[in-house]
Design a protein around this motif. Sequence first.
Motif, mmCIF file in Angstrom:
data_model
loop_
_atom_site.group_PDB
_atom_site.id
_atom_site.type_symbol
_atom_site.label_atom_id
_atom_site.label_comp_id
_atom_site.label_asym_id
_atom_site.label_seq_id
_atom_site.Cartn_x
_atom_site.Cartn_y
_atom_site.Cartn_z
ATOM 1 N N PRO A 60 0.810 -1.172 0.046
ATOM 2 C CA PRO A 60 -0.141 0.022 -0.078
ATOM 3 C C PRO A 60 0.691 1.151 0.089
ATOM 4 O O PRO A 60 0.412 2.393 -0.581
ATOM 5 C CB PRO A 60 -0.809 -0.016 1.268
ATOM 6 C CG PRO A 60 -0.759 -1.613 1.508
ATOM 7 C CD PRO A 60 0.602 -2.137 1.314
ATOM 8 N N TYR A 61 2.155 1.192 0.314
ATOM 9 C CA TYR A 61 2.855 2.274 0.477
ATOM 10 C C TYR A 61 3.920 2.543 -0.811
ATOM 11 O O TYR A 61 4.583 3.339 -0.981
ATOM 12 C CB TYR A 61 3.672 2.313 1.824
ATOM 13 C CG TYR A 61 2.842 2.295 3.166
ATOM 14 C CD1 TYR A 61 2.618 3.333 3.591
ATOM 15 C CD2 TYR A 61 2.662 0.962 3.430
ATOM 16 C CE1 TYR A 61 1.944 3.106 4.775
ATOM 17 C CE2 TYR A 61 1.872 0.875 4.718
ATOM 18 C CZ TYR A 61 1.474 2.058 5.273
ATOM 19 O OH TYR A 61 0.592 1.997 6.330
ATOM 20 N N ASP A 101 4.692 2.672 -5.049
ATOM 21 C CA ASP A 101 4.267 3.221 -6.183
ATOM 22 C C ASP A 101 3.637 2.480 -7.212
ATOM 23 O O ASP A 101 4.243 1.571 -7.695
ATOM 24 C CB ASP A 101 5.519 4.369 -7.050
ATOM 25 C CG ASP A 101 4.836 4.879 -8.158
ATOM 26 O OD1 ASP A 101 3.779 4.683 -8.727
ATOM 27 O OD2 ASP A 101 5.957 5.697 -8.472
ATOM 28 N N ARG A 102 2.385 2.369 -7.051
ATOM 29 C CA ARG A 102 1.491 1.227 -7.810
ATOM 30 C C ARG A 102 1.604 1.447 -9.482
ATOM 31 O O ARG A 102 1.324 0.634 -10.274
ATOM 32 C CB ARG A 102 0.049 1.365 -7.396
ATOM 33 C CG ARG A 102 -0.325 1.154 -6.036
ATOM 34 C CD ARG A 102 -0.448 -0.315 -5.955
ATOM 35 N NE ARG A 102 -1.064 -0.385 -4.182
ATOM 36 C CZ ARG A 102 -1.173 -1.546 -3.884
ATOM 37 N NH1 ARG A 102 -1.012 -2.697 -4.640
ATOM 38 N NH2 ARG A 102 -1.720 -1.551 -2.654
ATOM 39 N N PRO A 108 -4.053 0.863 4.572
ATOM 40 C CA PRO A 108 -4.514 1.879 4.428
ATOM 41 C C PRO A 108 -5.251 1.985 3.122
ATOM 42 O O PRO A 108 -6.335 2.864 2.847
ATOM 43 C CB PRO A 108 -3.441 2.698 4.386
ATOM 44 C CG PRO A 108 -2.337 2.097 4.311
ATOM 45 C CD PRO A 108 -2.520 0.779 4.682
ATOM 46 N N ASP A 109 -5.050 1.413 2.029
ATOM 47 C CA ASP A 109 -5.845 1.497 0.765
ATOM 48 C C ASP A 109 -7.020 0.600 0.662
ATOM 49 O O ASP A 109 -7.310 0.280 -0.659
ATOM 50 C CB ASP A 109 -4.808 1.611 -0.304
ATOM 51 C CG ASP A 109 -4.009 0.188 -0.474
ATOM 52 O OD1 ASP A 109 -3.980 -0.732 0.383
ATOM 53 O OD2 ASP A 109 -3.261 0.185 -1.510
ATOM 54 N N ASP A 117 -10.086 -1.303 0.020
ATOM 55 C CA ASP A 117 -11.525 -0.829 -0.358
ATOM 56 C C ASP A 117 -12.419 -0.638 0.748
ATOM 57 O O ASP A 117 -12.574 -1.692 1.440
ATOM 58 C CB ASP A 117 -12.039 -1.502 -1.442
ATOM 59 C CG ASP A 117 -13.229 -1.145 -2.287
ATOM 60 O OD1 ASP A 117 -13.037 -0.823 -3.518
ATOM 61 O OD2 ASP A 117 -14.477 -1.098 -1.427
ATOM 62 N N ASP A 158 2.992 -0.574 8.761
ATOM 63 C CA ASP A 158 3.607 0.323 7.842
ATOM 64 C C ASP A 158 5.286 0.120 8.226
ATOM 65 O O ASP A 158 5.523 -0.749 8.636
ATOM 66 C CB ASP A 158 3.214 1.522 8.665
ATOM 67 C CG ASP A 158 3.438 1.745 10.038
ATOM 68 O OD1 ASP A 158 4.432 1.003 10.664
ATOM 69 O OD2 ASP A 158 2.997 2.527 10.540
#
Length: 564
Positions: free
Chosen positions: A187-188, A190-191, A429-430, A432, A492
């Motif tokens: 989630p942290y 760069d997708r 955190p990301d 859905d 995290d």
Amino acid sequence: MSASTPLPRTEDTGNRSGVTTPLDRRKEWSGLAEHRDRFGSTHLRDLFADDPARADRYTLGVGGLHVDYSKNLVTDETLRLLNDLAAATGVASLRDAMLRGDHINLTENRAVLHTALRAPHGEVVRADGHDVVPEVHRVLERMGAFAERVRSRAWLGHTGKAVTRVVNIGIGGSDLGPAMAYEALRPYTDRGLEFRFVSNVDGTDLNEALVDADPERTLFVVASKTFTTVETITNASAARDWLLAGLGAGSDAVAEHFVAVSTNAEKVVEFGIDTANMFEFWDWVGGRYSYDSAIGLSLMVALGPERFREMLAGFHLMDTHFATAPPERNLPFLLGLLGVWYGGFFDAQSHAVLPYSHHMSKFPAYLQQLDMESNGKSVQRDGRPVNWQTGPVVWGTPGTNGQHAYFQLLHQGTRFVPADLIGFANPAPDLDPGLVPQHDLLMANLFAQGQALAFGRTSAEVAAEGVPADLVPHRTFPGNRPTTTVLAERLDPSVLGQLVALYEHKVFVQGAVWNINSFDQWGVQLGKVLAKRLEPALTEGAEVPGLDPSTGGLVRRYRTLRGR
Ligand code: F6P
């Protein structure tokens, strides 16, 4: 180091007595053996009934980690005896020797200073008299500048197009750490960039990483401490061929598509990578302790330098705790000593690590190398054989998947398998928003498994539910199966660093008690040598002198099946 090089005297390495008393002849060990006899089959049900405050007393909070070890088969006396053993075996003094840069890796005559990789600016850590922290930060700065260029799409390939796929080529410690942490911290990342981690010499691994890749937009990070590891060099050479063929370019294109991470500049140059594109680390960093060095370059590209530094700060937090907390309130001491207790006195053969987080799917594999390559040893630091169990088989997969596979054995089998249950209070955190409610169900499963493993269900309870008598034995859960629960606020970068450092130091504590060198890995050499000798027999039918009949037969069969 040549075979004739004398081993450094143990006095020089923090292991104070020259020839140490064997572990099993120490009075502290006998004390534990007698305690084990008295402990007998004491049940966790009784331990909790006798001491309802046990859960509070047997919980430690360090940084973002809340660790409940109350569901272990221990009492205050067990913990006192284990701490006495740690004191008698000099765990704290060996730790101090490691932290001050003594050559505690005796068989390779090296310092063991992975803790320096996360030392903040201004802290002084000396390797052979020289402060290494400025160099660590110099490399971190270079890594950061490189990572930012790729992340901002300013790193252009040979044809002027921005790189969008990063392929890390490395194996063991040059793969497992970055690959694990990349998954853990997705989630942290760069997708918009794609990452692949290639390790296996099985060509299908590289093939899968490249099958849909665009050579114009692909960057390879060749990660190898030695830059001689056959799997990595073979894959890197194949990747170079693929790139040059795909681009229709000459070897000058390599500079724009290959960077190296290594301690061996000479071999990097020999491979054709400019040292301007090389990120270095040092021989005082063991491979399995290296992902927070430049070996984490691909990870830093994914995360960005700031997040990477947060991860390093997490490592450092746990390092400081390990270095300063009193042994009885020191998490790595505690977890390490629990493993010593179970291996030495309960005949535990394995240790399960069960993260209730899909992002942590590669964590058990990462720990396998960390733990089993470190403590899979059967000679003491001075070369005498050990007469006690050393490192366990480490294994596991994420919950809840394991529950539908092997948890049956954990609950009702005949094996004794201590386990760590790891979970995170907050969902990714990301995630859905529609999936967020599932997190409570996931965590309910974690807590329920710890509960079921500890307390089980008695035959009386089962019978009282109206279960037919002949089924009662089948549906009874004996319980008394120990677990440690690690509950963190969220997964995290900092918490991941804390967790990894916790396990690094746990492994250290165990190696120190068992009096083994946790920092070499001679056991991986023989297979490498034999494979090199066998390869010509497979390819050309070459004669291998002294080949045993079984292996010879398999080689012949292989050649027949390949039509040779
Ligand atoms: O498996 C043996 C080993 O030496 C590991 O300790 C190491 O992490 C791995 O091979 C890869 O080594 P290198 O980084 O030198 O390619």
